[in-house]
Design an enzyme around this catalytic site. Structure first.
Site, short mmCIF file in Angstrom:
data_model
loop_
_atom_site.label_atom_id
_atom_site.label_comp_id
_atom_site.label_asym_id
_atom_site.label_seq_id
_atom_site.Cartn_x
_atom_site.Cartn_y
_atom_site.Cartn_z
N ARG A 311 16.15 4.67 11.26
CA ARG A 311 16.86 4.99 9.84
C ARG A 311 18.27 4.27 9.57
O ARG A 311 18.62 3.87 8.41
CB ARG A 311 17.21 6.30 9.69
CG ARG A 311 17.72 6.89 8.36
CD ARG A 311 17.56 8.16 8.03
NE ARG A 311 16.35 8.88 7.61
CZ ARG A 311 16.05 8.99 6.35
NH1 ARG A 311 16.79 8.50 5.19
NH2 ARG A 311 14.83 9.19 5.90
N GLU A 722 22.14 14.88 2.83
CA GLU A 722 22.67 13.90 3.54
C GLU A 722 23.65 12.81 2.91
O GLU A 722 24.60 12.58 3.23
CB GLU A 722 21.61 13.23 4.34
CG GLU A 722 20.89 13.99 5.39
CD GLU A 722 19.76 13.56 6.19
OE1 GLU A 722 19.78 13.28 7.27
OE2 GLU A 722 18.69 13.50 5.59
#
Ligand SMILES: Cc1cc2nc3c(=O)[nH]c(=O)nc-3n(C[C@H](O)[C@H](O)[C@H](O)COP(=O)(O)OP(=O)(O)OC[C@H]3O[C@@H](n4cnc5c(N)ncnc54)[C@H](O)[C@@H]3O)c2cc1C
Ligand code: FES
Ligand code: FES
Lengths: 787, 493
Positions: A311, A722
């Site tokens: 990620r 997030e």
């Protein structure tokens, strides 16, 4: 009236505020219950020769002390790479690693025994840092690569070049409720585990593994967590297994609640990252070529480190188009606790790197960093393909930049900052705007699934459960709103049950910001199925009672009633209809399932479309720095995000603000300090400083672009958990910007976290570089002298 | 002599005997009374999740203040009424209305995971209490809320919606605790017990525990003489942490919190006299006008919960080189009065410390009082606290500068004390001497800074590196130069 779209309170808010919402530690003691504690390894690396429990077992109240030898099942787990023991059998791998489990009648007895267990360990030198691991060739998983074009050639031929090293430190999740679990032995060796976990299915699996059971013999329940933030995605496993082992060996219920100090010393954190980069750019600061090499400190075991690195790599572009680029990533294996998920999951580390590179490009060229960011921003119809080949669709970033520049009064404030810095002898100000483009979906394709169980009861009330776990993010509240709307019911008629593997099976962790997307969609699908059956029944009923000819498609559910649109006066109470359905043997329960439609990402080639959509935004921070102490004040923040159409604006606003402040802690005051044995020295809030209320910027303007453009997701909403955390990088870049003014306009090296200490030391560097002659020519040397 | 404690919890009377007296208040309410709304996170006073309101008799009232229940002991609660989150709405059933603070937190999304929420609710409810038991006249504004909640950590919300909840509350809607509970009846009952000292012994885990809580200093001194290894406890904000972390679990405890007159704070004839058991809250109140600079530093001392419990005597005897009160006490030439078996004596504070946490204090001695000659008109006082986080943090570095300038901007004298730079707080004698008679300029102070940096011996620890502390020592004197200038309009301070 629909509930979705309204800021209804969190479904546990009254329980929170009155103290009546129980967490694991609050549940009443069960008859015969034992307290569970553990013995942590005092050393980071070495052969475990013996665990001497004789003296500890003599402490009155101590019932059992268990070690690896007492694990009846398989002593190994790990959701990506299976490399971690529940308890070490032959070697310890990090300071704080649980080596033995103590079961006692009381907390005090366990504590006394803990000090008396003797560990005989043949110490070996530890590997603690990224540098040491690289030198020793200790890695977790393969080195990954994502690339487009010819980065090396583009950099070499660029009019300007910059190279250097950037680091960001780890971060403790600091959920307020520490790791906790209760295990209750059932008949025929079965086990029920209450766990404070983001991942009940994983707890079910690891407890079954450790006890040598099938998953069908284990139930895991999670009512709520006192915070998770990623720290309970995998790492609730060891405490749950501790309790289960004790329950298995003693036949008694067992409870474990770690102290904050133990929790901080033993569990993994956000990964420390080292970024080495070379970038080539033109006179406007447009990136022509970029080569980025990430290394992360993975700790002793794989945990989720490789996915987190992935990620990070997928966010190394952030909001910016990189025509020629090469991104590599490698996780290092060290003797620290296995680092793990933390809100953002590698994204923040990737984004902080590129934002810092752009900030340095701007300083190097003597340009405003906002202008540099703007020329690099992803376009709407061109320059909109990511390095991994996914198109950035429906890109609102240019609009967000324009709007935020205007509403934050950026240009005026830039002038004010310049003027202030030219005159103040005591303080410096800095201003910076950064962006976020966060990819929504697990990058591991199979995890993008959710299931829900919906039951309409014969009195017309509804129970729903999904695989989502509630850690404060309000997922249950959103699901309750969605389900109530599906049936046209008041919120009070719907209860979201605790997450339990009895009801929802083979679930994914509540993570990747996707909890409401996956589970909300699954719940709505289940509702639709039930509604269809109820509509059929209602249509028959209306016709029989003299209404229009039966057509289920014409039946509506609203305001607690059911009616045919062609004849709205003929109504049934929802509860009446539920009763009729039961009598007519109509099934009022359904299971909903959702698998996100995704192309997916191929890790080998580094290409694909891993994300369903992106959540985007930008933020501007203004900071004040004391030139004598380095003391930092975040004076003002303006933030603008596209989070689609909100299911619950009150909850989402809380996610945005809470995420931002958490990110602000990461980039400013939160510093993990380790000793020579890899032992965490900042292991409690006395020394580990998360933001307190006084750190909240005095001016903090939070806005969203209200829109329903995101047709790919439920309610046209967007995931919000997030992404806002990553916007706090603007605070860090504002500090860098302030320092530039002390360095006669040159970039000043600074790493995350920008503690007061780091800032004061950087000011020294800035003073030095101010006095050094400014080099002419185009190539600017590395800020830290990396070759 | 009483063999038990008398206290009320949420209006319920409790006589506490035996080992329960030695529990922390948080364990007592959670485990013995099953009031699990009070949460424990850190067990060291840093997060406020365990906040409860403690009502102490003061005149004809119970005066309620928030404290961290994880680091105080049940024996300190003798004669008090404790209100936990369950007690804000006595007798409430499931669907009854909430307390206005709770209601506001619900409505404004002030909770997410909820683990900090009971503590936040209690700290906020406490901020609505007044000295006279009436309604708070004005709403809490953002600044007041930031002050009131500086000792409560929340990891989820980012605090904004908590502040919004607090601002929304109409103070007239908040029932003072005096109206929720039979204050006078409780006071009368508690007063009966208060006259007598409490003495409790118990056995816990095979260990004998003994408590003595005297009412007079004489009783205390006599007890200490016969039990020289007794642990003296005042606010227990240091001791409670040491207890919870297993560093110091004393078997004999001498609790000074009920000694008459030991918490008095008075200023007269240019001298501030503070009883050893005076809390930081009490000292903060009196210094607001008297020594605003000291007051300012006190507002950065711990949190409201810590200041409501922690005392000056405890701060001095705990003897940490980063204790926030010491640099001020060093430059003002404060003295401590010590009471012991052999009578009383006075010591200059600068002479009290012999080494890291080594004090000139015999085992049979107690600190009774601290006397501070107040800075005079024309003297410039500046106090500095550098920490990683502004609020609720232990200092990395502290300093105090007290100076008198003569004609023509010449330094008549300047006293400089620094903490966190050596095993004990230091007066920088050489730097002070060098400064005497020099012109008060930035250049002078810069040079003095270099000298100061040579006079100290900082170490690297979890709060900062030695070179950082050295740089702070250098810089702080230059900062003092700027701080001592008359402020231009709009300047940042
Ligand atoms: C979360 C937290 C934050 C804090 N923040 C700060 C801060 O910002 N700045 C700072 O300086 N300190 C801080 N402290 C430390 C502490 O609060 C102070 O030192 C406080 O003043 C101690 O007073 P007390 O009455 O609570 O001490 P206690 O814990 O009761 O006692 C401390 C020590 O002194 C002894 N003692 C106490 N009174 C006497 C007496 N009269 N005679 C002889 N011996 C005595 C005790 O035996 C013990 O050894 C903090 C502590 C905590 C837990
Ligand atoms: S539990 Fe943290 S202050 Fe008491
Ligand atoms: S709501 Fe979770 S810590 Fe405050």
């Amino acid at each position: 009236m629909p509930h979705s779209g309204k800021p209804v309170p969190h479904d546990s808010a009254r329980g929170h505020a009155t103290g009546t919402a129980p967490y694991i530690a609050d549940l009443p003691a069960l008859a015969g219950e034992l307290w569970v504690d553990y013995v942590p390894s005092p050393l980071p690396n070495g052969l475990l020769r013996r665990v001497d429990t004789d003296e500890a077992l003599r402490v009155s109240g101590v019932v059992a002390i268990l070690t690896a030898a007492d694990i009846p099942g398989r002593n190994r787990f790990g959701s990506i790479i299976c490399d971690e023991p529940f308890l070490p059998s032959d070697r310890v791998s990090y300071t704080g690693q649980p080596v033995a489990i103590i079961a006692a009648e009381s907390r005090e007895a366990a504590r006394r025994a803990r000090a008396l267990v003797r560990l005989d360990i043949a110490a070996e030198p530890p590997v603690l840092t990224i540098e040491e691991a690289c030198a020793a060739g200790l890695f977790i998983g393969p080195r990954r690569r994502i690339a487009r074009g010819d980065a090396a050639a583009a950099i070499a031929s660029a009019p300007h070049r910059l190279e250097g090293e950037f680091r960001s430190g780890g971060q403790e999740q600091f959920y307020l409720e520490s790791q906790a679990a209760i295990a209750i032995p059932g008949e025929q060796g079965q086990m029920v585990v209450h766990s404070s976990t983001q991942n009940p299915t994983e707890i079910q699996a690891v407890v079954a593994e450790a006890l040598g059971l099938g998953m069908h013999e284990v139930v895991c329940i999670c009512r709520r967590m006192g915070g998770g933030f990623g720290g309970k995605e995998t790492q609730a496993a060891i405490p749950a297994v501790m309790a289960a082992l004790v329950a298995r060996h003693t036949g008694r219920p067992a409870r474990v609640v770690w102290s904050k100090d133990d929790d901080m010393k033993t569990t993994g954190k956000r990964h420390e990252f080292r970024t080495r980069y070379r970038v080539g750019f033109d006179d406007d600061g447009r990136v022509l070529g970029l080569s980025i090499e990430f290394h992360s400190n993975g700790g002793a075991f794989a945990d989720l480190s490789t996915a987190i690195m992935e990620r990070a790599m997928l966010h190394a572009d952030n909001a910016y188009y990189l025509p020629h680029v090469e991104i590599t990533g490698q996780v290092c294996r060290t003797h620290l606790p296995p680092n793990t998920a933390f809100r953002g999951f590698g994204g923040p580390q990737g984004v902080a790197a590129i934002e810092t590179i752009l900030e340095d490009i701007a300083a190097t060229l003597g340009r405003d960093a906002l202008a540099v960011r703007r020329v690099n921003l992803y376009g709407v119809s061109e320059r909109n393909t990511t390095p991994y080949g996914q198109t950035v669709e429906g890109n609102l970033l240019p609009r967000i930049f324009d709007e935020l520049e205007r509403t934050s009064d950026y240009a005026t404030r830039r002038r004010a900052v310049q003027q202030f810095n030219a005159t103040s002898r005591t303080h410096l100000r800095g201003l910076a705007m950064t962006a976020v483009k966060f990819g929504i979906s697990f990058t591991t394709k199979f995890l993008n699934q959710g299931n829900a169980l919906v039951s309409v009861l014969m009195d017309g009330t509804v129970q729903v459960s999904t695989g989502a776990t509630e850690m404060g993010q309000g997922v249950n509240t959103k699901i309750r709103q969605l389900v109530a709307d599906e049936f046209g019911l008041p919120l009070e008629a719907v209860v979201v049950l605790p997450t339990s593997t009895e009801r929802n099976i083979n679930t994914s962790p509540t993570a990747a910001s996707a909890g409401a997307d996956l589970n909300g969609t699954a719940a709505v699908r289940a509702c639709a199925e039930i509604r269809g059956r109820m509509a059929e029944c209602a249509a028959r009923h209306f016709e029989a009672a003299g209404g229009p000819s039966a057509d289920p498609a014409q039946v509506r559910f609203a305001d607690g009633a059911v009616f045919d649109v062609r004849n709205p006066d003929q109504r049934l109470d929802f509860s009446e209809l539920a009763g009729i359905c039961r009598r007519e043997r109509v099934d009022l329960g359904a299971r909903g399932f959702y698998a996100t439609p995704l192309a997916g990402f191929d890790r080998e080639s580094g290409q694909g479309a891993p994300f369903l959509y992106y959540t985007t935004g930008a933020a501007v921070a203004e900071v004040l720095v004391d030139r004598f102490t380095g003391d930092l004040t975040v004076e003002r923040v303006d933030l603008l995000m596209d989070i689609g159409r909100m299911i619950n604006p009150g909850v989402d606003r809380g996610q945005v603000i809470g995420g931002f402040i958490q990110g602000m802690g990461w980039v400013t005051t939160e510093q993990l300090v380790y000793g020579a044995r890899g032992e965490l020295l900042s292991h409690s809030p006395t020394t580990y400083k998360i933001p307190s209320i006084g750190d909240v910027p005095r001016i903090f303007r939070v806005a969203v672009l209200d829109n329903d453009l995101n047709k790919r997701n439920i309610f046209s909403s967007k995931a919000v958990g997030e992404p806002p955390l990553l916007l706090a990088v603007c605070v860090f870049e504002a500090v860098k910007n302030a320092l530039t003014y002390a360095a006669a306009g040159r970039p000043v090296p600074l790493f995350i976290p920008a503690t007061n200490e780091a800032i004061l030391m950087a000011l020294d560097e800035a003073a030095k570089s101010r006095n050094a002659p400014k080099e002419s020519g185009v190539a600017v040397e590395s800020p830290v002298g990396v070759p | 002599m009483r063999d038990h404690l008398l206290l009320y919890v949420n209006g319920q009377r409790h006589e506490v005997r035996g080992a329960d007296a030695f529990l922390t208040l948080a364990d007592f309410v959670r485990e013995r009374l099953r009031l699990t709304g009070t949460k424990i996170v850190c067990a060291e006073g840093d997060c406020g999740a365990c906040t409860v309101l403690v009502g102490r008799p003061r005149g004809r009232r119970l005066h309620y203040l928030p404290v961290d229940s994880c680091i105080c002991f049940v024996y300190q609660m003798d004669g008090c009424h404790i209100v936990t989150v369950e007690g804000l709405t006595p007798g409430r059933r499931e669907n009854d209305p909430l307390h206005p603070v709770q209601e506001a937190m619900v409505r404004h999304h002030g909770s997410q995971c909820g683990f900090c929420t009971p503590g936040i609710v209690m700290a906020m409810a406490g901020a609505f209490e007044t000295d006279d038991g009436r309604h708070r006249p004005e709403p809490l504004d953002a600044d007041a809320l930031r002050r009131a909640l500086s000792g409560n950590l929340c990891r989820c919300t980012g605090y904004v919606q908590i502040i919004e909840a607090g601002e929304s509350i109409d103070p007239a809607s908040v029932p003072p605790l005096a109206q929720l509970y039979p204050e006078q009846a409780m006071l009368a009952d508690l007063a009966g017990a208060a006259a007598q000292p409490a003495a409790i012994s118990a056995v816990r885990g095979g260990q004998t525990m003994e408590l003595f809580a005297p009412r007079t200093l004489e009783e205390a001194v006599v007890f200490k003489a016969s039990h020289p290894d007794a642990a003296v406890v005042c606010g227990a904000t240091d001791l409670g942490v040491q207890h919870n972390k297993g560093l110091r679990v004393p078997s004999v405890v001498l609790d000074l919190s009920h000694v008459e007159g030991l918490s008095d704070v008075v200023a007269a004839d240019g001298v501030l006299r503070m009883g050893a058991a005076a809390t930081w809250t009490a000292i903060g109140d009196i210094t607001e006008d008297l020594v605003p600079e000291f007051h300012r530093i006190i507002t950065l001392f711990g949190s409201p919960q810590i200041r409501n419990a922690g005392t000056i005597g405890g701060n001095i005897v705990n003897g940490s080189p980063i204790a926030d009160s010491l640099p001020f006490l060093f430059v003002t030439h404060a003295e401590v009065e010590i009471a012991g078996g052999a009578g009383r004596r006075r010591v200059a504070l600068t002479r009290l410390y012999r080494g890291y946490k080594q004090l000139d204090l015999a085992p049979d001695e107690l600190v009774a009082e601290v006397r501070v000659p107040l800075p005079r008109r024309g003297e410039i006082l500046r106090l500095y606290k550098v920490s990683k986080r502004r609020d609720m943090d232990i200092s990395t570095f502290t300093a105090a500068v007290l100076a008198r300038l003569g004609d023509g901007g010449v330094i008549e004298w300047m006293r400089v004390a620094m903490g966190g730079v050596a095993p004990v707080v230091l007066r920088l004698a050489r730097t002070e001497q060098w400064l005497e008679g020099r012109p008060f300029t930035e250049e002078t102070m810069r040079e003095a800074g270099h000298l100061a940096a040579q006079e100290i011996s900082p170490i690297t620890d979890v709060r900062g590196e030695a070179r950082y502390r050295r740089r702070l020592a250098e810089n702080i004197l230059v900062k003092f130069y700027h701080d001592a200038q008359p402020a231009p309009a709009g300047a940042v301070r």
